[in-house]
Design a protein around this motif. Structure first.
Motif, PDB file in Angstrom:
ATOM      1  N   PHE B  34       0.393  -0.977  -0.309  1.00 46.65           N
ATOM      2  CA  PHE B  34      -0.113  -0.128   0.155  1.00 46.65           C
ATOM      3  C   PHE B  34       0.334   0.690   0.119  1.00 46.65           C
ATOM      4  O   PHE B  34       1.840   1.196   0.517  1.00 46.65           O
ATOM      5  CB  PHE B  34      -0.498  -0.019   1.306  1.00 46.65           C
ATOM      6  CG  PHE B  34      -2.096  -0.940   0.990  1.00 46.65           C
ATOM      7  CD1 PHE B  34      -3.343  -0.315   0.361  1.00 46.65           C
ATOM      8  CD2 PHE B  34      -2.507  -2.617   1.964  1.00 46.65           C
ATOM      9  CE1 PHE B  34      -4.231  -1.576   0.400  1.00 46.65           C
ATOM     10  CE2 PHE B  34      -2.987  -3.229   1.856  1.00 46.65           C
ATOM     11  CZ  PHE B  34      -4.245  -3.011   0.944  1.00 46.65           C
ATOM     12  N   ALA B  45       1.418  -5.361   2.963  1.00 49.02           N
ATOM     13  CA  ALA B  45       0.151  -5.938   2.941  1.00 49.02           C
ATOM     14  C   ALA B  45       0.527  -7.521   3.545  1.00 49.02           C
ATOM     15  O   ALA B  45       0.524  -8.486   4.258  1.00 49.02           O
ATOM     16  CB  ALA B  45      -0.952  -5.668   2.458  1.00 49.02           C
ATOM     17  N   SER B  65      -5.024 -10.128  13.907  1.00 48.59           N
ATOM     18  CA  SER B  65      -5.692  -8.422  13.211  1.00 48.59           C
ATOM     19  C   SER B  65      -3.911  -8.222  12.581  1.00 48.59           C
ATOM     20  O   SER B  65      -3.620  -7.938  13.522  1.00 48.59           O
ATOM     21  CB  SER B  65      -5.963  -8.106  14.280  1.00 48.59           C
ATOM     22  OG  SER B  65      -6.781  -6.563  13.492  1.00 48.59           O
ATOM     23  N   GLY B  66      -4.734  -6.930  11.740  1.00 48.26           N
ATOM     24  CA  GLY B  66      -3.305  -6.874  10.463  1.00 48.26           C
ATOM     25  C   GLY B  66      -2.393  -7.730  10.299  1.00 48.26           C
ATOM     26  O   GLY B  66      -1.392  -7.510   9.141  1.00 48.26           O
ATOM     27  N   CYS B  67      -2.471  -9.314   9.867  1.00 46.63           N
ATOM     28  CA  CYS B  67      -1.503  -9.963   8.920  1.00 46.63           C
ATOM     29  C   CYS B  67      -1.967 -10.133   8.073  1.00 46.63           C
ATOM     30  O   CYS B  67      -0.738 -10.035   6.731  1.00 46.63           O
ATOM     31  CB  CYS B  67      -1.680 -11.487   9.998  1.00 46.63           C
ATOM     32  SG  CYS B  67      -2.759 -12.364   9.413  1.00 46.63           S
ATOM     33  N   GLY B  68      -3.083  -9.791   7.462  1.00 47.91           N
ATOM     34  CA  GLY B  68      -2.604  -9.077   5.479  1.00 47.91           C
ATOM     35  C   GLY B  68      -3.668 -10.563   5.397  1.00 47.91           C
ATOM     36  O   GLY B  68      -4.302 -10.313   4.464  1.00 47.91           O
ATOM     37  N   LYS B  69      -5.374 -11.055   5.755  1.00 52.75           N
ATOM     38  CA  LYS B  69      -6.052 -11.874   5.563  1.00 52.75           C
ATOM     39  C   LYS B  69      -6.627 -11.775   5.019  1.00 52.75           C
ATOM     40  O   LYS B  69      -7.110 -12.393   3.213  1.00 52.75           O
ATOM     41  CB  LYS B  69      -6.479 -12.886   6.832  1.00 52.75           C
ATOM     42  CG  LYS B  69      -5.785 -13.396   8.373  1.00 52.75           C
ATOM     43  CD  LYS B  69      -6.523 -13.726   8.948  1.00 52.75           C
ATOM     44  CE  LYS B  69      -7.501 -13.094   9.669  1.00 52.75           C
ATOM     45  NZ  LYS B  69      -6.864 -11.349   9.954  1.00 52.75           N
ATOM     46  N   SER B  70      -7.499  -9.930   5.318  1.00 55.38           N
ATOM     47  CA  SER B  70      -7.972  -9.979   4.534  1.00 55.38           C
ATOM     48  C   SER B  70      -7.698  -9.590   2.864  1.00 55.38           C
ATOM     49  O   SER B  70      -8.636  -9.431   2.058  1.00 55.38           O
ATOM     50  CB  SER B  70      -9.289  -8.633   5.056  1.00 55.38           C
ATOM     51  OG  SER B  70      -9.301  -9.023   6.308  1.00 55.38           O
ATOM     52  N   THR B  71      -7.081  -8.730   3.059  1.00 55.53           N
ATOM     53  CA  THR B  71      -5.938  -8.276   1.826  1.00 55.53           C
ATOM     54  C   THR B  71      -5.823  -9.972   0.835  1.00 55.53           C
ATOM     55  O   THR B  71      -6.207  -9.218  -0.552  1.00 55.53           O
ATOM     56  CB  THR B  71      -4.818  -7.826   2.118  1.00 55.53           C
ATOM     57  OG1 THR B  71      -4.401  -6.939   3.076  1.00 55.53           O
ATOM     58  CG2 THR B  71      -4.214  -6.987   1.123  1.00 55.53           C
ATOM     59  N   GLU B 194     -14.092 -13.144   7.887  1.00 59.72           N
ATOM     60  CA  GLU B 194     -14.675 -13.871   9.315  1.00 59.72           C
ATOM     61  C   GLU B 194     -16.602 -13.186   9.828  1.00 59.72           C
ATOM     62  O   GLU B 194     -17.006 -12.442  10.368  1.00 59.72           O
ATOM     63  CB  GLU B 194     -14.103 -12.393   9.887  1.00 59.72           C
ATOM     64  CG  GLU B 194     -13.288 -12.113   9.889  1.00 59.72           C
ATOM     65  CD  GLU B 194     -11.783 -11.818  10.815  1.00 59.72           C
ATOM     66  OE1 GLU B 194     -12.933 -11.243  12.252  1.00 59.72           O
ATOM     67  OE2 GLU B 194     -10.479 -11.232  10.568  1.00 59.72           O
TER      68      GLU B 194
HETATM   69  N1  LIG Z   1      -5.882   0.323   2.344  1.00 59.17           N
HETATM   70  C1  LIG Z   1      -4.660   0.919   3.080  1.00 59.17           C
HETATM   71  N2  LIG Z   1      -4.021   1.285   2.887  1.00 59.17           N
HETATM   72  C2  LIG Z   1      -2.307   0.934   3.800  1.00 59.17           C
HETATM   73  N3  LIG Z   1      -2.492   0.201   4.541  1.00 59.17           N
HETATM   74  C3  LIG Z   1      -3.279  -1.017   4.313  1.00 59.17           C
HETATM   75  C4  LIG Z   1      -4.910  -0.431   3.267  1.00 59.17           C
HETATM   76  N4  LIG Z   1      -5.673  -1.962   3.252  1.00 59.17           N
HETATM   77  C5  LIG Z   1      -4.686  -2.515   4.208  1.00 59.17           C
HETATM   78  N5  LIG Z   1      -3.570  -1.959   5.172  1.00 59.17           N
HETATM   79  C6  LIG Z   1      -2.741  -3.143   5.586  1.00 59.17           C
HETATM   80  O1  LIG Z   1      -2.398  -3.668   5.591  1.00 59.17           O
HETATM   81  C7  LIG Z   1      -2.318  -4.593   6.482  1.00 59.17           C
HETATM   82  C8  LIG Z   1      -3.430  -6.118   6.232  1.00 59.17           C
HETATM   83  O2  LIG Z   1      -4.566  -5.447   6.159  1.00 59.17           O
HETATM   84  P1  LIG Z   1      -5.564  -6.660   6.404  1.00 59.17           P
HETATM   85  O3  LIG Z   1      -7.089  -6.015   6.235  1.00 59.17           O
HETATM   86  O4  LIG Z   1      -5.897  -7.526   5.245  1.00 59.17           O
HETATM   87  O5  LIG Z   1      -5.545  -7.316   7.486  1.00 59.17           O
HETATM   88  P2  LIG Z   1      -6.506  -8.617   8.448  1.00 59.17           P
HETATM   89  O6  LIG Z   1      -5.517  -9.292   8.128  1.00 59.17           O
HETATM   90  O7  LIG Z   1      -7.644  -8.989   7.803  1.00 59.17           O
HETATM   91  O8  LIG Z   1      -6.452  -7.856   9.502  1.00 59.17           O
HETATM   92  P3  LIG Z   1      -7.973  -8.563  10.630  1.00 59.17           P
HETATM   93  O9  LIG Z   1      -8.038  -9.515  11.335  1.00 59.17           O
HETATM   94  O10 LIG Z   1      -7.725  -6.646  11.338  1.00 59.17           O
HETATM   95  O11 LIG Z   1      -9.432  -7.844   9.632  1.00 59.17           O
HETATM   96  C9  LIG Z   1      -2.211  -3.688   7.662  1.00 59.17           C
HETATM   97  O12 LIG Z   1      -1.374  -3.614   8.069  1.00 59.17           O
HETATM   98  C10 LIG Z   1      -3.503  -2.685   6.915  1.00 59.17           C
HETATM   99  O13 LIG Z   1      -2.839  -1.702   8.247  1.00 59.17           O
END
Ligand SMILES: Nc1ncnc2c1ncn2[C@@H]1O[C@H](COP(=O)(O)OP(=O)(O)OP(=O)(O)O)[C@@H](O)[C@H]1O
Ligand SMILES: [Mg+2]
Lengths: 573, 417
Positions: B34, B45, B65-71, B194
């Motif tokens: 990002f 991410a 949380s924030g490990c990049g699963k959703s991404t 989730e």
């Molecule tokens: N649009 C964005 N701009 C900058 N950083 C981003 C953006 N979207 C996500 N990130 C970063 O990418 C990383 C992964 O985000 P992601 O949403 O995939 O986490 P996650 O594993 O789904 O967490 P959660 O369990 O909280 O949903 C995080 O550190 C987040 O801060």
């Protein structure tokens, strides 16, 4: 890879969105920057030259303006007119907003809806009503006062700077009310409660807590309204011209479309550049004020109900004030109605009742020019408001959802016309399209209206889209819907009340506007606003009154129900 | 309950079950940054993510949380553009930066359930579910729409609410609508982000079972995202464990739970004893604060290196004191604290001034202060790399935890020593 998938694959980056974005960017920059470019170009042409005529460049117009004795007075008049009418308008609007939002005064919903629906009354109509009421010859109020107090001369006149300021101030009260009641609604009442709890009297709390809290918000509203008033054209034109009270907008009009002689586009352009700079400076102040207001924001989300104070023994005074205001607002409409029902203007009296008839309506409604104007008006307002909202939905989608430099540029470009006074844009359009086939058609007016009302549309849609969770949109994409289908079936329906509200606002303002129809006037593109203006000047007061009433009633029939509907929908959400 | 009708639905849902051997989804070397990589440091991410999902499998992306699963999931769905890498779906490339291919989200024929459910509030339940068939890429004639929507709604037992508007639905019902909408167009791949995290605990437990049974009956390949390890273990065929954008470990729930390959995996999947250790010359015996312990030799660490010994509290055996069998790794310890939890007894055992967590059989009669014998079966003493071996000066016992906070706890124990 199979053959089928070949057709489905796409080079990364070039999606339908990208095409739409670049088309929008090209369109908006052409519509906003194109006319302004021609305007600035013309201002450097020698006096009398046409914009596309190669006549060299000169600073003569600017030198002329800066050295002419009257110039300073025009600037001063403009600022004086704008700020005084805003002070008056905001004061009245604040009192009424306070009463309807923060006290237990009865009938406040009605007052609210009346205020929100006032956009159905063009300032032009309001101004003509006042002329009928207080003109020195036979103004109804003047005659009444002369009879009651046995005066020899008329005590009031609409043709003075003071009258212009008061009438303009009154007519901007509803706009100011809409903005200020929003401020009051969003204020956290617990901040005031904190004042009561420590034993402060109500007046002290208002003075020491409420007003200071509102000050940044009020400041930005004031600057916004001053910016709007600096740009107004209609009231200064119909009242100020006779009063020998020129402001920048009316002077530009006179230079661009003089009654006698040839137009001086160079000088009009240069004066337009000055007005543009004035508006830009005000816009800068406005942004500063907004930043300040953001810091003072006390919004704690939805769900709090502002505490309403008990009016107590002030109740009669409150009703008297609000009642007087609405009477003053209604009077001009009543006199127009009265006049439209008579064969010629007569001071209201029981004797004249016998002569009331619908004859002038029958007359204007059978005239081909009026019918043509009605047709043109419908065409103009529906096309421009629909186009503004369609463009705004797309532009705001990019601004809110897609990010990136080009989206930000698109957002900025669509906001820029806020600082472009309609009179400046109208003259610029005139210069730009003078040689083109669409000159003189209704389309030039449509383009003009799309440009100047685009900022309102994009601001509204930006904040509406921001409230929508992006997953709602993603869900549509994953379900197989194209981007456009997602917009049409999911996103826009979700913010429908906001779209409708903004569409109505643009439509009403497009009906009200006199600037573009007058500057770009031709035999083909007459609309009701310009027809009204011309007929009044003819002079045919009864015919003009009939047109004014048709305008107001027609617009109200659309505005009032939609206002009631959207106010409820948005309050419910 | 809602699975009973699945058989009926299954016949139509499985139309393309030709080659079950090939992986349905292949994610290769996926990266997502990002921010502008030219200016400043971008947020990474996800970084070099590789995995495959076999046809009909249920795979879970698990991590804090924030490990990049959703991404990762959004890249698979096409809702975000990966910075680089390749994604194949059913033998077709849907994304590849090298070949310049990006199939947009609406052409990938997926089903997805979002964390917020994303049920459109301006439509009825029926219209929500019908959307993919009416406006999507899998359009069908309107008579067919009605039949299929009602079938999908029956599947999630919501057919009686078809004409209701979604704001008038409970959380669990919204979730079922989202599921029906994701399944109605018979997608090849179902993505779930989730979907259970907004439900209350009880409903979550039932939905867990129902979702798994439903997708298994329909034979739909599923990628599921969660940060809840219990959810992941009970639902998945395979788990991909992620941390800060990287895959830490892949495997079946059993593999991941029983054989964590890193301290993070050990921590995240449940409580563990993390014992600092020094390996001997052949890597089979570890020197620990509890003495020399024989350990599971199946590791890739160099002999004589520093490591962590991971042993789950459940892995520790409390032998019958009457039986006098001699087994390796037998330790004597004093019960410091004991909490009786019903299903198990949680014991803090003091050995050599250090603490060992043990889960014991609740039917054993144990009490605080008692000295007992425990056995740490060597094959259950796993060796993992010690992430801060270099800055450790003194051997100490780091302990236990559950989930993301564990590693921090471990570090804290160390520092305060
Ligand atoms: N649009 C964005 N701009 C900058 N950083 C981003 C953006 N979207 C996500 N990130 C970063 O990418 C990383 C992964 O985000 P992601 O949403 O995939 O986490 P996650 O594993 O789904 O967490 P959660 O369990 O909280 O949903 C995080 O550190 C987040 O801060
Ligand atoms: Mg997430």
């Amino acid at each position: 890879m199979s053959v089928v998938s070949q057709s489905r694959m796409r080079r990364s980056g070039i999606t339908p969105q990208t095409y739409v974005k670049w088309i929008l960017l090209a369109l908006v920059s052409a519509m906003v920057m194109g006319p302004l470019f021609v305007l600035v170009l013309t201002s450097f042409r020698p006096p009398g030259a046409l914009p596309f005529q190669d006549a060299g460049y000169t600073l003569a117009n600017y030198v002329d303006i800066l050295t002419r004795r009257g110039s300073l007075r025009i600037f001063w008049n403009t600022l004086y007119y704008a700020s005084s009418s805003v002070v008056l308008g905001i004061t009245i609007a604040m009192i009424i907003a306070w009463l309807t939002e923060r006290t237990n005064m009865g009938g406040r919903t009605l007052f609210r809806i009346l205020m929100f629906s006032w956009m159905a009354v063009p300032p032009l109509v309001f101004g003509y009503g006042w002329i009928l009421l207080i003109n020195p010859g036979n103004g109804a109020i003047n005659v009444l006062l002369m009879n009651v107090f046995r005066l020899s001369g008329a005590p009031l006149s609409p043709y003075s700077p003071l009258a212009l300021i008061i009438i303009s101030g009154l007519s901007l009260v509803p706009t100011a009310y809409v903005m200020i009641s929003g401020l009051l609604r969003n204020m956290d009442p617990s901040l005031e409660d904190a004042g009561y709890v420590i034993g402060a009297a109500r007046s002290t709390t208002v003075r020491k807590i409420t007003l200071p809290l509102m000050r940044p918000g009020l400041l930005s509203v004031s600057i916004f309204l001053i910016m709007a008033m600096v740009q107004t054209f209609d009231l200064p034109q119909i009242l100020g011209a006779t009063a020998q009270f020129p402001v920048l907008s009316t002077r530009i009009y006179l230079l661009a479309t003089p009654e006698v002689g040839v137009p001086n586009y160079g000088l009009a352009g240069a004066l337009g550049v000055f007005l543009l700079m004035l508006a830009l400076a005000l816009m800068w102040f406005y942004f500063r004020a907004i930043q300040l207001a953001e810091r003072f924001r006390t919004v704690t989300g939805k769900g709090f109900r502002p505490r309403r104070s008990d009016l107590g023994r002030w109740r009669p005074a409150a009703y008297l004030f609000v009642g007087t205001y609405f009477t003053v607002m209604i009077l001009p409409l009543l006199i127009l109605l009265w006049t439209s029902l008579l064969p010629y203007y007569r001071v209201p009296s029981f004797a004249a009742f016998a002569d009331l008839s619908l004859a002038s309506y029958a007359k204007v409604l059978t005239e081909p020019t009026v019918l043509r104007a009605m047709e043109n008006t419908l065409f103009l307002v529906f096309i421009s408001s629909t186009a503004v909202m369609a463009l705004s939905c797309l532009i705001s989608w990019f601004a809110v959802r897609s990010g990136g430099r080009s989206s930000r540029l698109l957002d900025l470009l669509s906001f820029l016309p806020t600082a472009v006074p309609p009179i400046v844009m109208a003259v610029a359009m005139l210069l730009l399209f003078m040689r083109s086939p669409i000159y003189g058609t209704i389309w030039v007016i449509i383009i003009g209206h799309i440009v100047i009302y685009l900022p309102f549309g994009t601001r509204t849609m930006n904040s509406a889209f921001m409230q929508i969770h992006h997953e709602l949109e993603h869900a549509a994409a994953v379900c197989g819907a194209t981007w456009m289908t997602g917009l049409r079936r999911v996103l826009v329906p979700l913010v429908w009340p906001h779209v409708l509200n903004a569409w109505l606002w643009v439509l009403a303002h497009s009906v009200r506007d006199l600037t573009f129809p007058l500057i770009l006037l031709s035999s083909q593109n007459l609309v009701l606003a310009s027809a009204l203006y011309l007929r009044w000047d003819m002079p045919d007061q009864t015919g003009a009154s009939a047109i004014a009433m048709i305008l107001v009633v027609g617009l109200s029939a659309l505005v009032v129900p939609i206002q009631i509907y959207t106010t409820r929908r948005i309050d419910r959400d | 309950m809602m699975v009973d009708k699945a058989n009926l639905y299954k016949a139509t849902a499985r139309s393309s079950g030709d080659n079950d051997e090939r992986a349905l989804l292949v994610v290769r070397d996926l990266r997502k940054y990002f921010g502008d990589p030219d200016r400043g440091s971008p947020v990474i991410a996800i970084d070099s993510v590789n995995f495959e999902v076999k046809r009909g499998d249920f795979l879970t992306l698990l991590g804090p949380s924030g490990c990049g699963k959703s991404t990762t999931l959004q890249c698979i769905a096409g809702l975000q553009h990966p910075s680089s890498g390749q994604i194949d779906m059913d033998g077709e490339i849907v994304f590849s930066d090298q070949q310049g291919i990006t199939v947009p989200a609406n052409k990938r024929k997926l089903g997805m359930v979002f964390q917020s459910y994303a049920i459109w509030p301006h439509m009825t339940v029926f219209d929500n579910v019908a959307f993919p068939l009416v406006h999507g890429s899998a359009r069908v004639p309107s008579a067919e729409v009605k039949r299929r929507v009602m079938e999908a709604l029956e599947l999630v037992e919501l057919d009686h609410l078809a004409l209701r508007y979604s704001p008038h639905l409970s959380g669990g019902q919204q979730q079922r609508v989202a599921l029906a909408r994701a399944l109605v167009h018979q997608p090849k791949l179902l993505l779930l982000d989730e979907p259970l995290s907004n439900l209350d605990v009880q409903l979550r437990d039932t939905m867990r079972v129902e979702i798994r049974q439903l997708v298994k009956q329909l034979g739909i390949t599923t990628v599921f995202v969660t940060h809840d390890q219990a959810e992941a273990m009970s639902m998945s065929d395979e788990i991909v464990l992620m941390q800060s954008g990287r895959i830490m470990q892949k495997g079946t729930p059993r593999q991941i739970f029983l054989c964590p390959k890193s301290r993070f995996a050990a921590d995240f999947m449940g409580r563990s004893n993390l014992i600092p250790a020094a390996l001997n010359h052949d890597g089979t015996i570890a020197d620990t604060p509890f003495g020399q312990l024989r350990c599971n030799p199946d590791h890739k660490l160099a002999p004589n290196s520093r490591a962590l010994l991971v042993i789950r509290p459940q892995a520790i055996v409390v032998p019958d004191p009457e039986v006098d069998a001699v087994s390796p790794n037998t330790l004597l310890g004093e019960i410091r604290t004991l909490s009786f939890l019903g299903e198990t007894v949680e014991i803090d055992l003091g050995i050599n001034g250090h603490c060992l967590k043990v889960m014991a059989d609740p039917y054993l009669s144990l009490s605080a202060g008692q000295v007992i014998r425990v056995v740490l079966p060597p094959e259950r003493c796993l060796v993992v790399p010690d992430p801060d071996a270099s800055d450790r000066t003194q051997a100490a016992v780091g302990l236990i935890g559950n989930g993301a906070t564990a590693s921090r706890n471990g570090a804290a124990v160390r520092e305060t020593r």
